[in-house]
Every structure is written in structure tokens, then in C-alpha cells.
Design an enzyme around this catalytic site. Structure first.
Site, PDB file in Angstrom:
ATOM      1  N   CYS A  28       0.828  -1.243   0.267  1.00 29.18           N
ATOM      2  CA  CYS A  28      -0.022   0.034   0.024  1.00 29.18           C
ATOM      3  C   CYS A  28       1.052   1.088  -0.020  1.00 29.18           C
ATOM      4  CB  CYS A  28      -0.983  -0.127   1.138  1.00 29.18           C
ATOM      5  SG  CYS A  28      -0.094  -0.095   2.779  1.00 29.18           S
ATOM      6  N   TYR A  45       2.682  10.702 -13.112  1.00 30.58           N
ATOM      7  CA  TYR A  45       1.482  10.998 -12.756  1.00 30.58           C
ATOM      8  C   TYR A  45       1.274  11.813 -11.517  1.00 30.58           C
ATOM      9  CZ  TYR A  45       1.726   7.227  -9.434  1.00 30.58           C
ATOM     10  OH  TYR A  45       2.119   6.416  -8.322  1.00 30.58           O
ATOM     11  N   ASP A 246      -2.956  -2.342  -2.275  1.00 30.93           N
ATOM     12  CA  ASP A 246      -2.479  -1.447  -3.272  1.00 30.93           C
ATOM     13  C   ASP A 246      -3.088  -0.154  -3.107  1.00 30.93           C
ATOM     14  OD1 ASP A 246      -0.668  -0.391  -5.171  1.00 30.93           O
ATOM     15  OD2 ASP A 246      -2.204  -0.533  -6.803  1.00 30.93           O
TER      16      ASP A 246
HETATM   17  C1  0GY Z   1       1.441   0.078  -7.876  1.00 31.79           C
HETATM   18  C2  0GY Z   1       1.304   0.350  -9.350  1.00 31.79           C
HETATM   19  C3  0GY Z   1       1.537   1.296 -10.046  1.00 31.79           C
HETATM   20  C4  0GY Z   1       2.183   2.293  -9.664  1.00 31.79           C
HETATM   21  C5  0GY Z   1       3.423   2.574  -8.926  1.00 31.79           C
HETATM   22  O1  0GY Z   1       5.089   3.422  -7.910  1.00 31.79           O
HETATM   23  C6  0GY Z   1       4.305   3.683  -8.689  1.00 31.79           C
HETATM   24  O2  0GY Z   1       3.892   4.627  -9.064  1.00 31.79           O
HETATM   25  O3  0GY Z   1       3.566   1.432  -8.536  1.00 31.79           O
HETATM   26  C7  0GY Z   1       1.231   1.363 -11.546  1.00 31.79           C
HETATM   27  O4  0GY Z   1       0.966   2.306 -12.231  1.00 31.79           O
HETATM   28  O5  0GY Z   1       0.941   0.190 -12.198  1.00 31.79           O
HETATM   29  O6  0GY Z   1       1.897  -0.912  -7.489  1.00 31.79           O
HETATM   30  O7  0GY Z   1       1.035   1.001  -7.235  1.00 31.79           O
END
Ligand code: 0GY
Length: 293
Positions: A28, A45, A246
Site C-alpha cells: 500500500c 502522474y 495497493d
Molecule cells: C502500484 C502500481 C503502479 C504504480 C506504482 O510506484 C508507482 O507509481 O507502483 C502502477 O501504475 O501500475 O503498485 O502502485
């Protein structure tokens, strides 16, 4: 609304599945609040704020005892929000950081004292700029001396190219979201077979059987097409699997899952009480709170 993000579910259901006592949500995030912990300029993002207080409230609502808070790319290598949450948790959260080659031993020590037990290497081109493997290997060597492990995030089609790197790492290697299989391909096919082979031949490789909401093509609420993949890993490697919500589901396009319903996914992939206890309690405790074993 900022078009860059979907807000997390405002009032997740109470799960029908009761997680075992001491269960760990082992994947998480916390984001910001941006006014206190700004997002990284190099981010791909921009998420919504998702504070430690909301994370801890969700932990309690879903019935979990502990969290593993993973540094996400929107905070770059600025681990302050994650470390602050770990420190505020009263020992009930551990962290996984992102660090660069320039990190000092004193900074690593401070992260360790906050509760960090791993670093994350992210190979998704949509999320990060390229980092040379020799830099990652150097970091891995340094964090190994703290007893930490490496968490890796990649997509299934990139595993052949990354295989040698992963199997050279001097630590336990935890794979995020089962190496992002293409779940429209057969579970017994060559692509997922390669990931199963990685786990079979390398006992230091673990997998998070998380994120059906990201991997599914059949979609919510049941994410049926992800079940055979996650169930296979849990059954073949019961002592090396982790599970996480997550939350707050960064960068997710399309729909936002109900975290309560995600918890109800667990008994479909870990079908006995023993498998559930290993997945949710024994395995994460061994990796993140070994001193309590
Ligand atoms: C996750 C998945 C994503 C993002 C990240 O570090 C992150 O920005 O892991 C994703 O965009 O698939 O595990 O949170």
C-alpha cells in the site's frame, strides 16, 4: 477534477472474509499530503492526497493489523511521506524505499530506524526514467548490509531481459503483482511459465499476488480471469507469497476498486486457512518483522 487521477473508494465495504489475526497489508502507499510532502518533479502522474491517517483507518476497517508502505514513483526518491507514516504507526508499519546511488549510509540508517526494510526497483517505462543496472546493483549491495531486500516491478514481456539481473541480486527479491502477467494468455503457457520457473529455480524470489484490479481484463467486481494465476503461485510457493490492497490505487485508469471486495478476493486464491495464514501473517512477518518470529 485533475484528469490525472481517480479518487480512491470513499467508503469501502466491510469484507465478508475475515482476515486472520495479525494480518499484514503488504503493498500500500501514502501520498502527500502534497502541502507537507510535495510530489517529485520527475513524476509521470499526479495522484490524489492519501494520508497515513486514512491508510491506518482503512487498515482497521478491513481487519488488518499492519501495513507495508511501498514508495511509489510519484514521490521519486523523496521517502519522507512513507518514512513519516512508518514512524507514526507505532511499529505497525514497515516501509520499502526508493533510493539513488548518492544516498549516504547515514540516510540509509535513518530509513532503517523509521522502519524501512527494502528498496524498490521499478522497470515500467510509463512510470520511471531509465536507471543503469550497475547503479541498481551497487544500491542492492549496500542495502544488503542492512538486511533489506529488493522489490521489483516489471511487466511479463520484460522478464527474459531482466532474468540475469534479478538472479544476480544478493538479497531476497520480491516481485510486485506477479510480474504483471497478461491474463488473456494461458496460465500454463510459456509467458507465465517463465515466471513460475523463476520462482521454482530461485528460492530467494517471492511474489505479491496482488492487484487483480490492474491485471484483469474481465473486470470488477470478481476479476475472475486473475484467479488462476494468483492461485497457482499461492499453491506452488505458499511460503513466498504476500498480499496487499495497493490502496490508494495510484494511476489506475477505468475503475476504482472497493477495497472490501478486494479482501474478498483472498479466499479465492488462498483456499485453505493454512495458505491464508502464510500469505497474510507468517510470510510478511518473516520478511518485515523477523525480530518477532
Ligand atoms: C502500484 C502500481 C503502479 C504504480 C506504482 O510506484 C508507482 O507509481 O507502483 C502502477 O501504475 O501500475 O503498485 O502502485
Amino acid at each position: 477534477m485533475d484528469p490525472d487521477w481517480l479518487p480512491f473508494h470513499p467508503n469501502p465495504a466491510k469484507p465478508a472474509f475475515a482476515v486472520p489475526p495479525g494480518a499484514v497489508d503488504a503493498h500500500c502507499h501514502v501520498f502527500g499530503p502534497a502541502a507537507q510532502f510535495p510530489f517529485a518533479p520527475e513524476r509521470k502522474y499526479t495522484p490524489c492526497d492519501a494520508s497515513k491517517d486514512l491508510l491506518f483507518a482503512l487498515r482497521d476497517h478491513l481487519g488488518f493489523a499492519r501495513n507495508v508502505i511501498v514508495q511509489a514513483t510519484c514521490h521519486g526518491a523523496d521517502n519522507r511521506a512513507m518514512a513519516d507514516a512508518c514512524r507514526a504507526s507505532g511499529g505497525r508499519a514497515r516501509g520499502v524505499a526508493t533510493v539513488r546511488r548518492q544516498v549516504t549510509d547515514a540516510e540509509l540508517q535513518a530509513l532503517h530506524e523509521a522502519g524501512v526494510r527494502g528498496v524498490r526497483f521499478n522497470f515500467l517505462k510509463r512510470l520511471v526514467d531509465f536507471t543503469p543496472k550497475d547503479e541498481l546493483l551497487e544500491i542492492a549491495g549496500r542495502i544488503a548490509t542492512f538486511g533489506w531486500h529488493v522489490v521489483v516491478y516489471f511487466e511479463a514481456q520484460d522478464l527474459p531481459e531482466l532474468w540475469d539481473f534479478f538472479t544476480t541480486l544478493p538479497t531476497t527479491v520480491v516481485v510486485d503483482h506477479m510480474g504483471r502477467p497478461d491474463v488473456t494468455k494461458p496460465v500454463d503457457g510459456p509467458e507465465f511459465g517463465l515466471f513460475l520457473r523463476l520462482m521454482r529455480e530461485h528460492p530467494d524470489v517471492w511474489s505479491k499476488v496482488s492487484c487483480p484490479e490492474r491485471l484483469s481484463k474481465s473486470g470488477p467486481p470478481s476479476y475472475d480471469d486473475v484467479v488462476p494465476f494468483a492461485k497457482r503461485i499461492v499453491e506452488d510457493f505458499p511460503g513466498r507469497v504476500l498480499w496487499g490492497t495497493d490502496w490508494p490505487h495510484p494511476n489506475l485508469k477505468g475503475h476504482m476498486p472497493d477495497d472490501g471486495r478486494l479482501v474478498d478476493f483472498i479466499p479465492r486464491i488462498a483456499t485453505t486457512a493454512e495458505r491464508q495464514r502464510k500469505l497474510l501473517v507468517d510470510n510478511p512477518m518473516r520478511l518485515y518483522w523477523p525480530e518477532e518470529n
